[in-house]
Design a protein around this motif. Structure first.
Motif, PDB file in Angstrom:
ATOM      1  N   SER A  16     -68.641  -6.339  22.247  1.00 27.94           N
ATOM      2  CA  SER A  16     -68.769  -7.543  21.183  1.00 27.94           C
ATOM      3  C   SER A  16     -69.429  -7.256  20.113  1.00 27.94           C
ATOM      4  N   GLU A  17     -70.597  -6.091  20.111  1.00 29.28           N
ATOM      5  CA  GLU A  17     -71.268  -6.031  18.721  1.00 29.28           C
ATOM      6  C   GLU A  17     -70.557  -5.530  17.781  1.00 29.28           C
ATOM      7  N   PHE A  18     -69.259  -4.696  18.122  1.00 27.30           N
ATOM      8  CA  PHE A  18     -68.395  -4.021  17.187  1.00 27.30           C
ATOM      9  C   PHE A  18     -67.166  -4.851  16.794  1.00 27.30           C
ATOM     10  N   THR A  19     -66.989  -5.886  17.292  1.00 25.81           N
ATOM     11  CA  THR A  19     -65.737  -6.852  17.142  1.00 25.81           C
ATOM     12  C   THR A  19     -65.277  -7.042  15.751  1.00 25.81           C
ATOM     13  N   GLU A  20     -66.260  -7.712  14.875  1.00 27.88           N
ATOM     14  CA  GLU A  20     -65.718  -7.774  13.523  1.00 27.88           C
ATOM     15  C   GLU A  20     -65.545  -6.340  12.740  1.00 27.88           C
ATOM     16  N   ALA A  21     -66.118  -5.509  12.708  1.00 27.22           N
ATOM     17  CA  ALA A  21     -66.196  -3.823  12.201  1.00 27.22           C
ATOM     18  C   ALA A  21     -64.702  -3.494  12.762  1.00 27.22           C
ATOM     19  N   VAL A  22     -64.245  -3.721  13.882  1.00 25.25           N
ATOM     20  CA  VAL A  22     -63.238  -2.904  14.465  1.00 25.25           C
ATOM     21  C   VAL A  22     -62.115  -3.886  13.857  1.00 25.25           C
ATOM     22  N   ILE A  23     -61.958  -5.086  13.674  1.00 25.39           N
ATOM     23  CA  ILE A  23     -60.874  -6.049  13.190  1.00 25.39           C
ATOM     24  C   ILE A  23     -60.836  -5.706  11.664  1.00 25.39           C
ATOM     25  N   SER A  24     -62.052  -5.568  11.034  1.00 22.96           N
ATOM     26  CA  SER A  24     -61.724  -5.073   9.585  1.00 22.96           C
ATOM     27  C   SER A  24     -61.191  -3.866   9.475  1.00 22.96           C
ATOM     28  N   ARG A  25     -61.562  -2.947  10.297  1.00 23.71           N
ATOM     29  CA  ARG A  25     -60.779  -1.583  10.089  1.00 23.71           C
ATOM     30  C   ARG A  25     -59.342  -1.411  10.413  1.00 23.71           C
ATOM     31  N   LEU A  26     -59.114  -2.350  11.662  1.00 20.96           N
ATOM     32  CA  LEU A  26     -57.530  -2.493  11.867  1.00 20.96           C
ATOM     33  C   LEU A  26     -56.739  -3.113  10.826  1.00 20.96           C
ATOM     34  N   GLN A  27     -57.209  -4.189  10.350  1.00 20.38           N
ATOM     35  CA  GLN A  27     -56.767  -4.984   9.059  1.00 20.38           C
ATOM     36  C   GLN A  27     -56.509  -4.013   7.778  1.00 20.38           C
ATOM     37  N   SER A  28     -57.510  -3.208   7.634  1.00 23.55           N
ATOM     38  CA  SER A  28     -57.288  -2.383   6.516  1.00 23.55           C
ATOM     39  C   SER A  28     -56.055  -1.322   6.475  1.00 23.55           C
ATOM     40  N   LEU A  82     -62.692   4.086  16.417  1.00 24.26           N
ATOM     41  CA  LEU A  82     -62.800   3.205  17.773  1.00 24.26           C
ATOM     42  C   LEU A  82     -63.793   4.075  18.756  1.00 24.26           C
ATOM     43  N   GLN A  83     -63.963   5.389  18.422  1.00 25.09           N
ATOM     44  CA  GLN A  83     -64.828   5.910  19.599  1.00 25.09           C
ATOM     45  C   GLN A  83     -66.176   5.241  19.748  1.00 25.09           C
ATOM     46  N   GLY A  84     -66.482   4.931  20.862  1.00 24.73           N
ATOM     47  CA  GLY A  84     -68.049   4.355  20.955  1.00 24.73           C
ATOM     48  C   GLY A  84     -67.899   2.775  20.867  1.00 24.73           C
ATOM     49  N   LYS A  85     -66.936   2.328  20.330  1.00 18.78           N
ATOM     50  CA  LYS A  85     -66.708   0.846  20.163  1.00 18.78           C
ATOM     51  C   LYS A  85     -65.930   0.175  21.286  1.00 18.78           C
ATOM     52  N   LEU A  86     -65.521   0.703  22.180  1.00 11.96           N
ATOM     53  CA  LEU A  86     -64.665   0.052  23.334  1.00 11.96           C
ATOM     54  C   LEU A  86     -65.197   0.036  24.537  1.00 11.96           C
ATOM     55  N   SER A  87     -65.006  -0.971  25.141  1.00 10.83           N
ATOM     56  CA  SER A  87     -65.660  -1.145  26.843  1.00 10.83           C
ATOM     57  C   SER A  87     -64.827  -0.411  27.650  1.00 10.83           C
ATOM     58  N   ALA A  88     -63.661   0.045  27.269  1.00 11.59           N
ATOM     59  CA  ALA A  88     -62.802   0.529  28.265  1.00 11.59           C
ATOM     60  C   ALA A  88     -61.648   1.539  27.468  1.00 11.59           C
ATOM     61  N   PRO A  89     -61.252   2.465  27.848  1.00  8.29           N
ATOM     62  CA  PRO A  89     -60.128   3.189  27.138  1.00  8.29           C
ATOM     63  C   PRO A  89     -58.969   2.455  26.697  1.00  8.29           C
ATOM     64  N   PRO A  90     -58.315   2.562  25.546  1.00  9.13           N
ATOM     65  CA  PRO A  90     -57.134   1.835  25.439  1.00  9.13           C
ATOM     66  C   PRO A  90     -56.195   2.013  26.366  1.00  9.13           C
ATOM     67  N   ARG A  91     -55.465   0.953  26.606  1.00  7.84           N
ATOM     68  CA  ARG A  91     -54.312   0.754  27.417  1.00  7.84           C
ATOM     69  C   ARG A  91     -53.009   0.723  26.797  1.00  7.84           C
ATOM     70  N   VAL A  92     -52.195   1.607  27.134  1.00  8.55           N
ATOM     71  CA  VAL A  92     -51.029   1.845  26.520  1.00  8.55           C
ATOM     72  C   VAL A  92     -49.927   1.612  27.375  1.00  8.55           C
ATOM     73  N   THR A  93     -49.179   0.552  26.730  1.00  7.15           N
ATOM     74  CA  THR A  93     -47.733   0.264  27.891  1.00  7.15           C
ATOM     75  C   THR A  93     -46.632   0.325  26.886  1.00  7.15           C
ATOM     76  N   ARG A  94     -45.575   1.137  27.473  1.00  7.47           N
ATOM     77  CA  ARG A  94     -44.362   1.291  26.720  1.00  7.47           C
ATOM     78  C   ARG A  94     -43.389   0.217  27.285  1.00  7.47           C
ATOM     79  N   LEU A  95     -42.787  -0.690  26.315  1.00  6.50           N
ATOM     80  CA  LEU A  95     -42.008  -1.607  26.905  1.00  6.50           C
ATOM     81  C   LEU A  95     -40.439  -1.442  26.498  1.00  6.50           C
ATOM     82  N   ARG A  96     -39.542  -2.173  27.090  1.00  7.05           N
ATOM     83  CA  ARG A  96     -38.312  -1.982  26.593  1.00  7.05           C
ATOM     84  C   ARG A  96     -37.614  -3.386  26.460  1.00  7.05           C
TER      85      ARG A  96
END
Length: 98
Positions: A16-28, A82-96
């Motif tokens: 939660s303490e990194f939410t706004e920073a992560v959102i900003s980085r993703l948006q850029s 993102l390192q150190g800013k996530l509560s769990a590793p990213p989950r990646v799902t391939r869809l079709r």
């Protein structure tokens, strides 16, 4: 693997303490993704009740287009950020498509 359309769901649960920073980085980084050759769709979303639960939906025309996107320095920089800013590793799902 045939060089066919790639659809991926990436689930990021941000501390939660990194939410706004992560959102900003993703948006850029969003315009870079959208301009990448073979990128058909790149949505950055969050769960309605909790902005720290970020969901990325990526659609690339081919496997090779997705691989070249992953290999970009800008993509690697986002994952490094993102390192150190996530509560769990990213989950990646391939869809079709159906």
């Amino acid at each position: 693997m045939a060089d066919s359309k790639v659809i991926i769901l990436v689930e990021l649960d941000v501390l939660s303490e990194f939410t706004e920073a992560v959102i900003s980085r993703l948006q850029s980084s969003h315009p870079i993704a959208l301009q990448h050759p073979g990128c058909d769709l790149f949505l950055q979303t969050s769960v309605e009740e909790d902005r720290s639960r970020i969901r990325l939906i990526e659609v690339f025309a081919t496997h090779s287009a997705h691989q070249s996107f992953v290999a970009l320095d800008s993509t690697k920089e986002v994952f490094a950020f993102l390192q150190g800013k996530l509560s769990a590793p990213p989950r990646v799902t391939r869809l079709r498509g159906l």
